[in-house]
Design a protein around this motif. Structure first.
Motif, PDB file in Angstrom:
ATOM      1  N   TYR A  30      16.484  -3.637  12.485  1.00  0.00           N
ATOM      2  CA  TYR A  30      17.877  -3.231  12.259  1.00  0.00           C
ATOM      3  C   TYR A  30      18.760  -3.879  13.310  1.00  0.00           C
ATOM      4  O   TYR A  30      18.489  -3.753  14.510  1.00  0.00           O
ATOM      5  CB  TYR A  30      18.011  -1.700  12.324  1.00  0.00           C
ATOM      6  CG  TYR A  30      17.522  -1.028  11.073  1.00  0.00           C
ATOM      7  CD1 TYR A  30      18.331  -0.981   9.936  1.00  0.00           C
ATOM      8  CD2 TYR A  30      16.245  -0.468  11.010  1.00  0.00           C
ATOM      9  CE1 TYR A  30      17.879  -0.382   8.769  1.00  0.00           C
ATOM     10  CE2 TYR A  30      15.788   0.135   9.843  1.00  0.00           C
ATOM     11  CZ  TYR A  30      16.615   0.168   8.728  1.00  0.00           C
ATOM     12  OH  TYR A  30      16.177   0.744   7.561  1.00  0.00           O
ATOM     13  N   SER A  32      23.044  -4.834  14.118  1.00  0.00           N
ATOM     14  CA  SER A  32      24.444  -4.830  13.658  1.00  0.00           C
ATOM     15  C   SER A  32      25.319  -5.519  14.691  1.00  0.00           C
ATOM     16  O   SER A  32      24.917  -5.676  15.851  1.00  0.00           O
ATOM     17  CB  SER A  32      24.926  -3.386  13.483  1.00  0.00           C
ATOM     18  OG  SER A  32      24.984  -2.769  14.756  1.00  0.00           O
ATOM     19  N   ASP A  35      25.707  -3.508  17.824  1.00  0.00           N
ATOM     20  CA  ASP A  35      24.644  -3.618  18.845  1.00  0.00           C
ATOM     21  C   ASP A  35      24.993  -4.728  19.834  1.00  0.00           C
ATOM     22  O   ASP A  35      24.729  -4.618  21.034  1.00  0.00           O
ATOM     23  CB  ASP A  35      23.294  -3.984  18.200  1.00  0.00           C
ATOM     24  CG  ASP A  35      22.746  -2.878  17.324  1.00  0.00           C
ATOM     25  OD1 ASP A  35      22.949  -1.706  17.675  1.00  0.00           O
ATOM     26  OD2 ASP A  35      22.116  -3.200  16.298  1.00  0.00           O
ATOM     27  N   ARG A  68      22.395  -6.780   4.999  1.00  0.00           N
ATOM     28  CA  ARG A  68      22.472  -5.318   4.868  1.00  0.00           C
ATOM     29  C   ARG A  68      21.848  -4.609   6.071  1.00  0.00           C
ATOM     30  O   ARG A  68      21.029  -3.714   5.932  1.00  0.00           O
ATOM     31  CB  ARG A  68      21.781  -4.868   3.574  1.00  0.00           C
ATOM     32  CG  ARG A  68      22.412  -5.434   2.334  1.00  0.00           C
ATOM     33  CD  ARG A  68      23.510  -4.526   1.888  1.00  0.00           C
ATOM     34  NE  ARG A  68      24.351  -5.155   0.879  1.00  0.00           N
ATOM     35  CZ  ARG A  68      25.171  -4.470   0.107  1.00  0.00           C
ATOM     36  NH1 ARG A  68      25.272  -3.175   0.218  1.00  0.00           N
ATOM     37  NH2 ARG A  68      25.940  -5.082  -0.743  1.00  0.00           N
ATOM     38  N   GLY A  69      22.217  -5.127   7.248  1.00  0.00           N
ATOM     39  CA  GLY A  69      21.823  -4.429   8.477  1.00  0.00           C
ATOM     40  C   GLY A  69      20.440  -4.741   9.006  1.00  0.00           C
ATOM     41  O   GLY A  69      20.044  -4.218  10.045  1.00  0.00           O
ATOM     42  N   LYS A  70      19.676  -5.594   8.292  1.00  0.00           N
ATOM     43  CA  LYS A  70      18.313  -5.887   8.746  1.00  0.00           C
ATOM     44  C   LYS A  70      18.108  -7.396   8.855  1.00  0.00           C
ATOM     45  O   LYS A  70      18.589  -8.165   7.999  1.00  0.00           O
ATOM     46  CB  LYS A  70      17.305  -5.350   7.730  1.00  0.00           C
ATOM     47  CG  LYS A  70      16.878  -3.922   7.966  1.00  0.00           C
ATOM     48  CD  LYS A  70      16.036  -3.498   6.796  1.00  0.00           C
ATOM     49  CE  LYS A  70      14.974  -2.505   7.141  1.00  0.00           C
ATOM     50  NZ  LYS A  70      14.095  -2.256   6.015  1.00  0.00           N
TER      51      LYS A  70
END
Ligand code: EPS
Length: 423
Positions: A30, A32, A35, A68-70
């Motif tokens: 994960y 983003s 982060d 999608r965040g990954k």
């Protein structure tokens, strides 16, 4: 030297943007922009920064490698726009003679006065240019924003394995006294508390009295038009035994860390653990003696009952030390104790106090002095130190437990921890 994880940065200090391509982060992590931005903002703080930090508010755009965040396991591209570009788009334009430009190429004012201590003179000679701007734009420490972005992805990866990289400032302009993590009384709980205090300090110094003295030293330098360097300490918590290797020079973990730290702009020295001090003491005084405790305090049960994460992984296998003079590395390998690295930053070479230099065109002497500059960037360097350390540790971790997906890396890591527990 770096086996599984690499990154390249690009971008000029007053160009449109900084970019960073990171290759080797497994899929399904994960990640983003938030982060990364969290780390970028930590780098921008610190007492003693110049006017530029009032212009910039760094934000990373993720251009590739994440969906999608990954993470996808493909190269991750990050872009950080320079807000100051608006003031420099004419001077820094990539076009040769665009009619829209305010200053035509032939009228551009070249920088011909090299600053002592900067890359200016050697760079101009090496790259054969009469305009030092071509050198200073890339040698500028603005580039470290891209490195912190790369380090943020490594930190996110490591956090999945309960490995955390922290830092604080131990010295500014000769003001010292902040206790090092090497001192035998510093357990993980205390180290985390030092870090939390540093996060709240404008000079990243956990000790309030020393902080006050550091700030007054910086104020003095501001008044005098001078600059200051200092020393910061980076600590890695939760590291398993056995990262790196004694078997080949370029696999040694301490060598990799020293390389990473020394590559930061203005860093002039790196120590691991007691470092240079070790050379002044006798052997019986510095070795971290080995003890054994049958009760495995790092067991799943013990971990559950503890509020702290299980940082002392050395206790997983019963063997433990009462001291950490080695700074968590013996024979080029992590030994399960926290890794402790200190790096020394020289004072910033761009200062208002005039220094002797020679114009590269007229060959006439002049006194170099500049208006806008940082006075002290040690707190920022400390955050950059965390980033490059995280990257080096993540590379060593992936070299040992490598896999294409996070699930695969976790399986490999857990298998190894089982082996270690049964040793
Ligand atoms: C730097 C000079 C200053 C610093 C810069 C590093 O920039 P400027 O020349 O625009 O005033 O502020 O640091 C950053 C921009 C940053 O993001 O850290 C130098 O010459 O190294």
């Amino acid at each position: 030297m770096f086996e599984k994880l690499r990154y390249l940065t690009a971008g000029e200090s007053h160009g449109q943007a900084l970019a960073c391509v990171i290759d080797g982060i497994p899929s399904n992590l994960y990640l983003s922009a938030a982060d990364i931005d969290k780390e970028l903002s930590r780098r921008q703080k610190g007492y003693g920064r110049g006017g530029r930090m009032k212009i910039e508010s760094d934000h990373a755009q993720i251009l590739s490698g994440v969906r999608r965040g990954k993470t996808l396991g493909s190269p991750i591209t990050l872009l950080i726009e320079n807000k100051d570009w608006d003031n420099w788009c004419d001077v820094m334009s990539a076009e040769l003679n665009d009619p829209k430009l305010k200053t035509q190429n032939s009228k551009l004012k070249a920088v011909t006065r090299p600053r002592p201590g900067h890359a200016d003179l050697a760079g101009a000679i090496k790259y054969n240019t009469n305009d030092i701007r071509n050198i200073l734009e890339r040698s500028s420490a603005r580039e470290t924003a891209a490195r912190v972005a790369a380090g943020a992805t490594a930190k996110k990866f490591l956090s999945e394995f309960n490995i955390h990289v922290i830092s604080y400032v131990v010295e500014i302009g000769g003001i010292s006294g902040q206790q090092s993590a090497v001192s035998s009384q510093q357990n993980e709980k205390k180290l985390l508390s030092l870090f939390n205090k540093a996060e709240a300090s404008p000079v990243r110094c956990p000790d309030k009295d020393i902080e006050k003295k550091m700030i007054s030293k910086i104020n003095n330098a501001i008044r005098k038009g001078d600059t200051l360097g200092g020393v910061f300490e980076v600590v890695v918590l939760g590291i398993p035994v056995g990262l790196g290797s004694y078997s080949q020079w370029d696999k040694k973990l301490d060598a990799k860390l020293a390389y990473a730290l020394m590559s930061i702009q203005a860093i002039k020295g790196v120590e691991i653990g007691l470092g240079f001090e070790m050379s002044r003491r006798s052997g019986s005084d510095v070795m971290d003696e080995i003890y054994y405790r049958a009760q495995k305090r790092g067991s799943a049960e013990a971990r559950k009952s503890s509020k702290l994460p299980n940082f002392r992984t050395s206790e997983l296998y019963g063997f433990y030390r009462k001291t950490n003079n080695a700074g968590g590395i013996e024979g080029g390998m992590s030994n399960g104790m926290p890794i402790i690295i200190r790096a020394a930053m020289k004072p910033i070479p761009t200062l208002r106090t005039p220094l002797s230099s020679v114009d590269i065109i007229s060959k006439k002497p002049f006194k170099a002095a500049y208006e806008r500059s940082d006075v002290c960037a040690v707190p920022a360097a400390s955050v950059i130190g965390e980033a490059v350390t995280a990257f080096a540790i993540a590379d060593s971790f992936l070299s040992k437990f490598g896999g294409d997906s996070m699930e695969e890396v976790k399986r490999n890591y857990e298998g190894y921890l089982r082996q270690v527990r049964n040793f």
